[in-house]
Design a protein around this motif. Structure first.
Motif, PDB file in Angstrom:
ATOM      1  N   LEU A  75      53.749  43.027  32.815  1.00 24.44           N
ATOM      2  CA  LEU A  75      53.768  41.583  33.020  1.00 24.44           C
ATOM      3  C   LEU A  75      53.187  40.951  31.751  1.00 24.44           C
ATOM      4  O   LEU A  75      51.982  40.981  31.518  1.00 24.44           O
ATOM      5  CB  LEU A  75      52.956  41.185  34.246  1.00 24.44           C
ATOM      6  CG  LEU A  75      52.944  39.706  34.622  1.00 24.44           C
ATOM      7  CD1 LEU A  75      54.363  39.132  34.665  1.00 24.44           C
ATOM      8  CD2 LEU A  75      52.259  39.495  35.956  1.00 24.44           C
ATOM      9  N   ALA A  76      54.073  40.436  30.902  1.00 23.61           N
ATOM     10  CA  ALA A  76      53.691  39.963  29.575  1.00 23.61           C
ATOM     11  C   ALA A  76      53.075  38.577  29.624  1.00 23.61           C
ATOM     12  O   ALA A  76      53.401  37.758  30.507  1.00 23.61           O
ATOM     13  CB  ALA A  76      54.907  39.965  28.655  1.00 23.61           C
ATOM     14  N   SER A  95      48.312  42.951  34.000  1.00 24.17           N
ATOM     15  CA  SER A  95      49.423  43.306  33.117  1.00 24.17           C
ATOM     16  C   SER A  95      50.409  44.279  33.746  1.00 24.17           C
ATOM     17  O   SER A  95      51.352  44.720  33.094  1.00 24.17           O
ATOM     18  CB  SER A  95      48.882  43.921  31.816  1.00 24.17           C
ATOM     19  OG  SER A  95      48.168  45.121  32.100  1.00 24.17           O
ATOM     20  N   ILE A  96      50.218  44.612  35.038  1.00 27.24           N
ATOM     21  CA  ILE A  96      51.046  45.625  35.703  1.00 27.24           C
ATOM     22  C   ILE A  96      51.563  45.078  37.026  1.00 27.24           C
ATOM     23  O   ILE A  96      50.794  44.591  37.857  1.00 27.24           O
ATOM     24  CB  ILE A  96      50.248  46.923  35.941  1.00 27.24           C
ATOM     25  CG1 ILE A  96      49.904  47.583  34.586  1.00 27.24           C
ATOM     26  CG2 ILE A  96      51.011  47.888  36.818  1.00 27.24           C
ATOM     27  CD1 ILE A  96      49.054  48.828  34.716  1.00 27.24           C
ATOM     28  N   VAL A  97      52.875  45.178  37.254  1.00 27.54           N
ATOM     29  CA  VAL A  97      53.507  44.632  38.458  1.00 27.54           C
ATOM     30  C   VAL A  97      53.630  45.677  39.565  1.00 27.54           C
ATOM     31  O   VAL A  97      53.827  45.334  40.728  1.00 27.54           O
ATOM     32  CB  VAL A  97      54.894  44.042  38.117  1.00 27.54           C
ATOM     33  CG1 VAL A  97      55.602  43.519  39.353  1.00 27.54           C
ATOM     34  CG2 VAL A  97      54.745  42.919  37.098  1.00 27.54           C
ATOM     35  N   THR A  98      53.490  46.949  39.244  1.00 28.27           N
ATOM     36  CA  THR A  98      53.808  48.006  40.209  1.00 28.27           C
ATOM     37  C   THR A  98      52.718  48.201  41.254  1.00 28.27           C
ATOM     38  O   THR A  98      51.970  49.173  41.221  1.00 28.27           O
ATOM     39  CB  THR A  98      54.068  49.349  39.495  1.00 28.27           C
ATOM     40  OG1 THR A  98      52.936  49.632  38.632  1.00 28.27           O
ATOM     41  CG2 THR A  98      55.312  49.297  38.660  1.00 28.27           C
ATOM     42  N   THR A  99      52.662  47.305  42.218  1.00 28.71           N
ATOM     43  CA  THR A  99      51.726  47.449  43.324  1.00 28.71           C
ATOM     44  C   THR A  99      52.299  48.305  44.452  1.00 28.71           C
ATOM     45  O   THR A  99      51.545  48.887  45.233  1.00 28.71           O
ATOM     46  CB  THR A  99      51.356  46.080  43.902  1.00 28.71           C
ATOM     47  OG1 THR A  99      52.561  45.399  44.279  1.00 28.71           O
ATOM     48  CG2 THR A  99      50.606  45.244  42.872  1.00 28.71           C
ATOM     49  N   ASN A 100      53.629  48.386  44.540  1.00 28.19           N
ATOM     50  CA  ASN A 100      54.269  49.090  45.652  1.00 28.19           C
ATOM     51  C   ASN A 100      55.503  49.843  45.152  1.00 28.19           C
ATOM     52  O   ASN A 100      56.596  49.272  45.063  1.00 28.19           O
ATOM     53  CB  ASN A 100      54.652  48.087  46.747  1.00 28.19           C
ATOM     54  CG  ASN A 100      55.058  48.762  48.033  1.00 28.19           C
ATOM     55  OD1 ASN A 100      55.759  49.772  48.022  1.00 28.19           O
ATOM     56  ND2 ASN A 100      54.630  48.208  49.157  1.00 28.19           N
ATOM     57  N   ILE A 116      44.537  47.546  27.026  1.00 33.31           N
ATOM     58  CA  ILE A 116      43.664  48.546  27.637  1.00 33.31           C
ATOM     59  C   ILE A 116      42.213  48.328  27.237  1.00 33.31           C
ATOM     60  O   ILE A 116      41.299  48.554  28.029  1.00 33.31           O
ATOM     61  CB  ILE A 116      44.130  49.979  27.276  1.00 33.31           C
ATOM     62  CG1 ILE A 116      43.497  51.005  28.215  1.00 33.31           C
ATOM     63  CG2 ILE A 116      43.837  50.321  25.837  1.00 33.31           C
ATOM     64  CD1 ILE A 116      44.042  50.988  29.610  1.00 33.31           C
ATOM     65  N   SER A 117      41.985  47.857  26.013  1.00 30.21           N
ATOM     66  CA  SER A 117      40.610  47.602  25.576  1.00 30.21           C
ATOM     67  C   SER A 117      40.003  46.431  26.341  1.00 30.21           C
ATOM     68  O   SER A 117      38.816  46.455  26.697  1.00 30.21           O
ATOM     69  CB  SER A 117      40.567  47.337  24.067  1.00 30.21           C
ATOM     70  OG  SER A 117      41.223  46.124  23.732  1.00 30.21           O
ATOM     71  N   GLN A 118      40.804  45.426  26.645  1.00 36.69           N
ATOM     72  CA  GLN A 118      40.316  44.299  27.439  1.00 36.69           C
ATOM     73  C   GLN A 118      40.083  44.716  28.895  1.00 36.69           C
ATOM     74  O   GLN A 118      39.090  44.323  29.513  1.00 36.69           O
ATOM     75  CB  GLN A 118      41.313  43.136  27.370  1.00 36.69           C
ATOM     76  CG  GLN A 118      41.397  42.482  25.993  1.00 36.69           C
ATOM     77  CD  GLN A 118      42.439  41.387  25.927  1.00 36.69           C
ATOM     78  OE1 GLN A 118      43.489  41.479  26.561  1.00 36.69           O
ATOM     79  NE2 GLN A 118      42.162  40.343  25.162  1.00 36.69           N
ATOM     80  N   LEU A 119      40.995  45.515  29.432  1.00 40.93           N
ATOM     81  CA  LEU A 119      40.861  45.974  30.818  1.00 40.93           C
ATOM     82  C   LEU A 119      39.582  46.786  31.001  1.00 40.93           C
ATOM     83  O   LEU A 119      38.817  46.572  31.955  1.00 40.93           O
ATOM     84  CB  LEU A 119      42.078  46.811  31.206  1.00 40.93           C
ATOM     85  CG  LEU A 119      42.042  47.477  32.589  1.00 40.93           C
ATOM     86  CD1 LEU A 119      42.057  46.432  33.686  1.00 40.93           C
ATOM     87  CD2 LEU A 119      43.217  48.447  32.756  1.00 40.93           C
ATOM     88  N   PRO A 160      40.363  41.896  31.894  1.00 44.61           N
ATOM     89  CA  PRO A 160      41.808  42.156  32.007  1.00 44.61           C
ATOM     90  C   PRO A 160      42.616  40.877  31.849  1.00 44.61           C
ATOM     91  O   PRO A 160      42.167  39.787  32.198  1.00 44.61           O
ATOM     92  CB  PRO A 160      41.939  42.724  33.417  1.00 44.61           C
ATOM     93  CG  PRO A 160      40.773  42.145  34.167  1.00 44.61           C
ATOM     94  CD  PRO A 160      39.657  42.064  33.176  1.00 44.61           C
ATOM     95  N   SER A 161      43.832  41.024  31.322  1.00 44.70           N
ATOM     96  CA  SER A 161      44.709  39.867  31.118  1.00 44.70           C
ATOM     97  C   SER A 161      46.155  40.336  31.132  1.00 44.70           C
ATOM     98  O   SER A 161      46.442  41.539  31.239  1.00 44.70           O
ATOM     99  CB  SER A 161      44.387  39.187  29.787  1.00 44.70           C
ATOM    100  OG  SER A 161      44.662  40.072  28.709  1.00 44.70           O
ATOM    101  N   ARG A 162      47.077  39.382  31.023  1.00 45.51           N
ATOM    102  CA  ARG A 162      48.487  39.721  30.862  1.00 45.51           C
ATOM    103  C   ARG A 162      48.661  40.534  29.576  1.00 45.51           C
ATOM    104  O   ARG A 162      47.839  40.479  28.666  1.00 45.51           O
ATOM    105  CB  ARG A 162      49.339  38.455  30.773  1.00 45.51           C
ATOM    106  CG  ARG A 162      49.325  37.595  32.027  1.00 45.51           C
ATOM    107  CD  ARG A 162      50.186  38.219  33.119  1.00 45.51           C
ATOM    108  NE  ARG A 162      50.504  37.264  34.175  1.00 45.51           N
ATOM    109  CZ  ARG A 162      49.848  37.144  35.320  1.00 45.51           C
ATOM    110  NH1 ARG A 162      48.788  37.908  35.550  1.00 45.51           N
ATOM    111  NH2 ARG A 162      50.217  36.260  36.221  1.00 45.51           N
TER     112      ARG A 162
END
Length: 361
Positions: free
Chosen positions: A25-26, A63-68, A260-263, A268-270
């Protein structure tokens, strides 16, 4: 395709090549665009000759859409024809084993013979989000993974012990099997369990700071032929960014380094753009995370990428590599997977004109 596959192919390899999509998710984009891009990538991977496409389960990561994974598998299944689709994986502690069994038996009925079921032990998120998912502090702290896994397998086979209270419950649809199970891991725990059960094993080399060698070797050396499979099937997931030039590949990979460094430093961010990554002033903590994660990335031209992938696959005795390219630009991401396919001489599955254009009457 932007480049002729015939012009750029090298010698084929016995190593199987698959893909892992976390659906980026950009920054400045939307989940709708991200899912449309994921569908386009799935169709492309099907054409490029990749063996399988898995979706991960992650929660509360901007930044990741894959919840399911199950929803994503159902989404792209009708848009593809050959590639295997699976969860990479279902984080079992977040779910009821019966619900997982029914979801993936239903997917197997929708796309017979094309579904995989990767199972993970971690929550795929932080502890607070895990609590929100499970609604019980006991469920977060109590490790009953083996019990859950046993239930899942029993609902797949229908073979509960006579004294088990769930013996009268059937996972529907009951005329379809549970898809093949793969255990996921980033340490030797999952590797040893997969070996004992005789199922496939996938190591999360795309994010794990631990070298894959110990876990991969433990899986192969301890593999039991009395389990599901007759021989081990070891999959190694890798973070890969491939482009026509090394500079372009490094630029593409820079977004993930910043993300990944922000997470991992609590911000965390887009998924940022390469331009944002280039302009960002890293804190000392972010620099440490980025430097560590950069060691995991395989970045470069097709020749460079193939050489590094083959080296780590040989060292770990992987049967299959699973490429994760978490990139900001959807076009560059598809191109990266295309170049890797060319480098490994994957079978081109582009439909012939007669297969895509109705005959004129």
């Amino acid at each position: 395709m932007s480049t002729s596959r015939a012009q750029t192919r090298t010698a084929p390899t016995a190593l199987s090549v698959s893909a892992l999509d976390l659906v980026p998710l950009a920054d400045g984009s939307t989940s709708v665009v991200a899912l449309l891009s994921a569908a386009e990538l799935a169709r492309a991977l099907d054409r490029f000759g990749y063996k399988r496409l898995w979706y991960g389960e992650h929660h509360n990561i901007p930044s990741i859409v894959t919840t399911n994974p199950a929803i994503l598998i159902a989404y792209v299944g009708s848009m593809t024809t050959r590639i295997r689709l699976g969860a990479g994986g279902v984080m079992l502690p977040n779910h009821s084993p019966l619900q997982v069994a029914e979801s993936y038996k239903l997917l197997e009925a929708m796309y017979p013979g094309r579904i995989d079921l990767g199972i993970g032990r971690a929550p795929g998120t932080d502890q607070l989000t895990a609590l929100a998912l499970r609604r019980s502090r006991k469920a977060v702290t109590e490790d009953d993974f083996l019990e859950q896994l046993g239930e899942l397998i029993a609902w797949g086979s229908g073979n509960f012990p006579p004294e088990n209270r769930f013996r009268a419950v059937h996972a529907m649809p009951d005329d379809r099997p549970l898809p093949p199970i793969y255990l996921l891991g980033s340490s030797d725990y999952g590797a040893k369990l997969a070996a004992e059960m005789g199922v496939g094993f996938a190591f999360a080399g795309h994010f794990s700071p631990d070298p894959p060698d110990i876990a991969m070797h433990a899986y192969r050396s301890g593999f039991s032929t009395d389990g599901v499979l007759k021989k081990p099937l070891a999959i190694l997931a890798l973070s890969v960014f491939c482009a026509d030039t090394e500079e372009a590949a490094q630029r593409m990979a820079s977004s993930m380094l910043l993300s990944i460094s922000q997470l991992r430093t609590g911000h965390p961010s887009r998924l940022p753009s390469p331009e944002q990554a280039a302009a960002h002033v890293f804190t000392p903590q972010e620099q440490m995370v980025a430097a560590s994660f950069k060691q995991l990335q395989i970045v470069g031209t097709p020749e460079q990428v193939r050489a590094r992938i083959e080296a780590v696959a040989t060292r770990t005795r992987a049967d299959e590599v699973m490429i994760s390219t978490h990139a900001y630009d959807p076009t560059a991401r598809i191109r990266s997977y295309e170049l890797v396919a060319q480098a490994f001489a994957l079978p081109d599955r582009t439909p012939r004109t007669s297969e895509t254009t109705p005959a004129l009457k």
